[in-house]
Design an enzyme around this catalytic site. Sequence first.
Site, PDB file in Angstrom:
ATOM      1  CB  SER A 141      -0.883   0.005   1.255  1.00  0.00           C
ATOM      2  OG  SER A 141      -1.537   1.243   1.425  1.00  0.00           O
ATOM      3  CE1 TYR A 154      -3.993  -1.915   5.386  1.00  0.00           C
ATOM      4  CE2 TYR A 154      -3.132   0.250   4.834  1.00  0.00           C
ATOM      5  CZ  TYR A 154      -3.696  -0.949   4.441  1.00  0.00           C
ATOM      6  OH  TYR A 154      -3.939  -1.180   3.109  1.00  0.00           O
TER       7      TYR A 154
END
Length: 243
Positions: A141, A154
């Site tokens: 990501s 995350y």
Amino acid sequence: MSNSIHGKVVVITGASSGLGEATARHLASEGAKLVLGARRLDRLQALAGELGLPAAAAVETDVTDAEQVKRLVDAAVAAHGRIDVILNNAGLMPHSPLERGKIADWDRMIDVNLKGVLYGIAAALPHMTRQKSGHIINVSSVAGHKVRPGSAVYAATKAAVRMLSEGLRQEVKPYNIRTTIISPGAVPTELPDSITEPDVAKGIHDFYEQFALPAESFASMVAFAMSQPEDVDINEILFRPTR
């Protein structure tokens, strides 16, 4: 592009929605042989039916269970005699400030985002090393490159996927295996729905509504990496909405 994707045996985790579903649709249109894994078997079966895949191509899979991931990959090899690509896509994104102590959310992210990728590698690698070919695509990501308040855990899992993938790249060179990390920016998936804190969820949903790219943009990146000549190894793709 279609000539180099046609006939390739591709396993996708998290295939029942979002990035996985979009990629399944795209690769099916290019003639790939797909085996799809996800927890929601009903949605997976509906997608497989829509794409004209055999029933055995939809395999109920929880990526936090190494044996289930192995079963998914082994199903592809049993059906087609090989595995050419695995897309380790399943992920969760329950953002929250660390001070709120959402330990259960932290554990889920580590189990799915990091250990799920490891289990996919562990399942695919024995087949690919035996074949002396293959392609492992791991989903990181933009958060794996840049951490923001509320995204620490995350981002940590996604940064770990990048480090894991780079180590893998170096280790598999003797086996002619390619490795790719794809790090997307905002793409409208069910990831924001995994956020358990209402105030954080609202901010993320608002951001996605304003800036998110279609999931097909991710699918096109997967196809680009897959469609390169065998002597070209696209190691990392980082992309964001132009806006």
